[in-house]
Design a protein around this motif. Structure first.
Motif, PDB file in Angstrom:
ATOM      1  N   TRP A   1       0.856  -1.193   0.103  1.00  0.00           N
ATOM      2  CA  TRP A   1      -0.094   0.164   0.142  1.00  0.00           C
ATOM      3  C   TRP A   1       1.007   1.124   0.004  1.00  0.00           C
ATOM      4  O   TRP A   1       2.043   1.182   0.655  1.00  0.00           O
ATOM      5  N   PRO A   2       0.350   2.349  -0.489  1.00  0.00           N
ATOM      6  CA  PRO A   2       1.110   3.572  -0.459  1.00  0.00           C
ATOM      7  C   PRO A   2       0.935   4.251   0.721  1.00  0.00           C
ATOM      8  O   PRO A   2       0.096   4.134   1.532  1.00  0.00           O
ATOM      9  N   ASP A   3       2.181   4.812   1.286  1.00  0.00           N
ATOM     10  CA  ASP A   3       2.307   5.230   2.585  1.00  0.00           C
ATOM     11  C   ASP A   3       2.134   6.718   2.307  1.00  0.00           C
ATOM     12  O   ASP A   3       2.743   7.498   1.976  1.00  0.00           O
ATOM     13  N   ILE A   4       0.821   7.256   2.510  1.00  0.00           N
ATOM     14  CA  ILE A   4       0.313   8.547   2.428  1.00  0.00           C
ATOM     15  C   ILE A   4       1.180   9.635   3.108  1.00  0.00           C
ATOM     16  O   ILE A   4       1.374  10.707   2.889  1.00  0.00           O
ATOM     17  N   ALA A   5       1.128   9.187   4.480  1.00  0.00           N
ATOM     18  CA  ALA A   5       1.951  10.142   5.649  1.00  0.00           C
ATOM     19  C   ALA A   5       3.536  10.618   5.153  1.00  0.00           C
ATOM     20  O   ALA A   5       3.814  11.506   5.556  1.00  0.00           O
ATOM     21  N   LYS A   6       3.947   9.568   4.358  1.00  0.00           N
ATOM     22  CA  LYS A   6       5.412   9.685   4.110  1.00  0.00           C
ATOM     23  C   LYS A   6       5.473  10.325   2.660  1.00  0.00           C
ATOM     24  O   LYS A   6       6.556  10.345   2.110  1.00  0.00           O
ATOM     25  N   GLY A   7       4.351  10.552   2.104  1.00  0.00           N
ATOM     26  CA  GLY A   7       4.300  11.562   0.687  1.00  0.00           C
ATOM     27  C   GLY A   7       3.996  10.743  -0.465  1.00  0.00           C
ATOM     28  O   GLY A   7       4.019  11.365  -1.703  1.00  0.00           O
ATOM     29  N   ASP A   8       3.402   9.380  -0.420  1.00  0.00           N
ATOM     30  CA  ASP A   8       2.957   8.714  -1.538  1.00  0.00           C
ATOM     31  C   ASP A   8       1.634   9.282  -2.159  1.00  0.00           C
ATOM     32  O   ASP A   8       1.261   9.007  -3.384  1.00  0.00           O
ATOM     33  N   GLY A   9       1.018  10.144  -1.181  1.00  0.00           N
ATOM     34  CA  GLY A   9      -0.090  10.702  -1.772  1.00  0.00           C
ATOM     35  C   GLY A   9      -0.081  11.958  -2.544  1.00  0.00           C
ATOM     36  O   GLY A   9      -1.140  12.429  -3.119  1.00  0.00           O
TER      37      GLY A   9
END
Length: 662
Positions: free
Chosen positions: A606-614
């Motif tokens: 899964w993309p790590d949204i909190a680390k910038g993947d979003g």
């Protein structure tokens, strides 16, 4: 023994006659040598080249003004010559070479060639440049021409400026090579003032299977321009110019097309397009005025060497004098086929008059140095015209027949990525887990006036609401926000982004099954954008696209999971900014549209949204690649679920300590 005067006279006469006869014989030999077939001059040992021989010769250089003591800053005017000779058995069509200049060269002229990129002289070529043949574009073989040197060889005389290398060193390029497809070139052989290379056919090269013709097959590119001659007379001809958008994310709005006439031609009439300047001043004097002395130039459209043409509005489509050309009159809009395939082509017909010595039906030269631009669209770089097989079209009588053009040329234009500071749109980032919004980078779209601002300092973080106001009105908010958040305030303040369109990408939520974001478009220009589109690409998260609520969106898996977004019917009009009554108290209001987009978390990773993947790694607006900020929002604290665990742990430890003390 004494000789009589008669004998002496006879001997003198005989000597004079013999000498005169010898001179006559010698003169006859000289004439025979002058009439002999000229042979190409090539370096010793290279006579057995079986391909295309390229030879670069440095001729001379002189110190230019100003005269400087700093060697690296001193400029020198140089002269050199490039010889391209076809020593193989196949004709070389539309020859193109690369010269790897390396001393900050500025090319001033290239007699016998043009810059393939289509830019004008003088041109900076310090990182190397491509040259294409003009007027001799093809090199025939020695076999087919009985060794006629003018047809198998071309010499290009180069003049320019170079920096940084003082004598006795010679400013030689790093390399030279043939740039045509299907050839391979080894490293060139170097001498003190020359270098040469023999490029041969690549046996591993697989050309596209096409019907063999005398001319090159049509090429592929992001934007294709065809110059098809349909009628030809002694001193004029008709040509149809067709522009096709072949890039799935490319676009042009209100296009302006320009080129350069190389042999004194001028535009007599146009249908389907028009010129920005109706200017005949260039025809009244010089060769045009001399040859066409009795012509009524009041009916001529344009005599500029570099005319600028534009598309007509839709209401001219059925005009008998200006329209009636298929694919004309679309107000200069060329949409990508992914958006509307019926609006991806534009065309017009041009009547061109020629001057001596080109007064022949078959002597036609297309214009060079093609350029096409739009309002806020990609930067297209166009190559030199290439002679291709004649264009085909349905016979105008309506019968089942095909009509061929007299001659056709193709100009291939490709999108070039904007360099730093040369974009025309930019992106801002914000997220639910960070209080500050990251604005567009300083001078993202260039900075003309830096007297009162710093173009080298990074843009200041802002409160999210500051993105809604023009840059001129953000200073107070930015300084106040910096004081609250304990940020440093640079002096002077950073310059603005100066972009016509900005796009905010806000990560609004992150949950177990997916995440969501909000996309907002801001139009800071006075013009409106009709049928706008934007496109976003992600490194990891794009394939999880689920739904766009207020816009139409499509996931293009074949384009790196690009999400193609456009306005829905009735909301596909991004209006221009509205001028406020008072710049300080009532600032300008940008045109704005907004929508929420949701994503699913799929797959094993899964993309790590909190680390910038979003956040997207590439954003386009109307085909133009927008400048991304140089940083992304970072998480300012531990997630709520973790905080609860820590809180419970602290309370438990405190309870144990209290129990122990008691």
């Amino acid at each position: 023994m004494k000789l009589s005067w008669k004998v002496v006279a006879f001997l003198l006469f005989l000597f004079h006659s013999t000498n005169h006869f010898s001179l006559a014989q010698q003169e006859g030999n000289d004439e025979a040598d002058d009439g002999a077939e000229k042979q190409p001059t090539i370096p010793k040992g290279q006579e057995h080249c079986k391909g295309i021989f390229i030879w670069y010769n440095f001729i001379s250089r002189t110190k230019e003004f100003p005269r400087l003591k700093n060697t690296t800053a001193q400029s020198w005017a140089f002269k050199s010559r490039v010889t391209i000779l076809n020593m193989g058995t196949s004709e070389l069509q539309a020859w193109k070479i690369f010269i790897g200049f390396q001393y900050k060269e500025i090319l001033v002229s290239a007699e016998g060639a043009v810059l393939t990129s289509g830019v004008d002289f003088p041109a900076p070529v310090g990182n190397g440049t491509y040259l294409s043949g003009y007027p001799q574009t093809d090199l025939e073989t020695s076999i087919d021409t009985a060794n006629e040197l003018d047809k198998i060889q071309v010499k290009v005389e180069l003049r320019g400026t170079q920096f940084g290398l003082k004598p006795p060193g010679n400013p030689m390029p790093k390399t030279i090579k043939l740039a045509n497809d299907g050839y391979k070139c080894p490293s060139p052989t170097r001498r003190k003032a020359s270098m040469y290379v023999c490029c041969v056919k690549d046996p591993k090269f697989k050309a596209n299977k096409t019907t063999k013709t005398k001319f090159l097959p049509r090429q592929k590119g992001d934007l294709l321009i065809s110059y098809d001659v349909s009628q030809a007379y002694k001193n004029n001809y008709l040509a149809q110019v067709t522009i096709e958008n072949r890039h799935p994310l490319g676009r042009l709005d209100h296009w302006n097309l320009t080129w350069e006439w190389m042999r004194g031609e001028f535009i007599s009439s146009l249908k389907g397009a028009y010129v920005r300047k109706v200017d005949i001043s260039g025809c009244l004097n010089g060769k045009v005025g001399e040859y066409y002395g009795d012509m009524d130039f009041s009916k001529v459209l344009n005599c500029e060497k570099k005319p600028i043409l534009f598309d007509l509005p839709p209401e001219k489509a059925n005009d008998a004098q200006m329209g009636k050309i298929p694919f004309c009159c679309r107000n200069g809009t060329l949409l990508p086929e992914t958006m509307d395939s019926t609006k991806s082509k534009s065309a017009f017909v041009i009547e061109v008059f020629k001057i001596p010595p080109d007064l022949n039906r078959t002597t036609i030269y297309p214009p060079h140095k093609w350029k096409i631009v739009g309002d806020l669209n990609p930067n297209y770089r166009c190559g030199a015209p290439i002679r291709v097989e004649p264009a085909q079209s349905p016979d105008p009588t309506g019968v089942e027949a095909v009509k061929y053009a007299i001659a056709s040329w193709q100009i291939v234009c490709n999108i070039s990525r904007p360099t730093k500071g040369n974009s025309r749109c930019c992106v801002t980032f914000s997220a639910y887990y960070n209080k500050s919004a990251i604005p567009c980078d300083t001078c993202a779209c260039g900075c003309e006036d830096t007297a009162k601002c710093n173009p080298n300092k990074p843009a200041m973080l802002l409160p999210p609401e500051a993105l809604l106001v023009p840059f001129e009105n953000r200073s107070v908010k930015a300084k106040a926000w910096a004081q609250i958040q304990h940020f440093k305030v640079p002096k002077p303040l950073p310059c603005g982004d100066n972009c016509g369109v900005s796009i905010n990408w806000h990560v609004s939520s992150d949950y177990k099954q997916g995440w969501a974001a909000r996309l907002t478009l801001f139009n800071w220009k006075s013009i409106n954008f009709e049928n706008w589109f934007t496109a976003v690409q992600f490194k990891k998260a794009g394939s999880g696209y689920e739904r766009m609520f207020s816009f139409n969106a499509t996931l293009l898996k074949e384009l790196n999971n690009t999400i193609f977004i456009q306005g829905i019917e009735g909301m596909n009009y991004l209006i221009g900014k509205k001028n406020g009554s008072d710049p300080e108290n009532d600032p300008d209001v940008p045109g704005k549209q907004q929508s929420v987009v949701t994503f699913k978390k799929r797959g094993k990773t899964w993309p790590d949204i909190a680390k910038g993947d979003g956040f997207p790694t590439k954003v386009l607006f109307n085909g133009e690649e927008c400048a991304l900020p140089s940083r992304i929002p970072v998480s300012t604290g531990i997630r709520f679920s973790v905080s609860l665990s820590l809180l419970f742990l602290c309370k438990f430890v405190s309870y144990l300590l209290i129990q122990r003390l008691n």
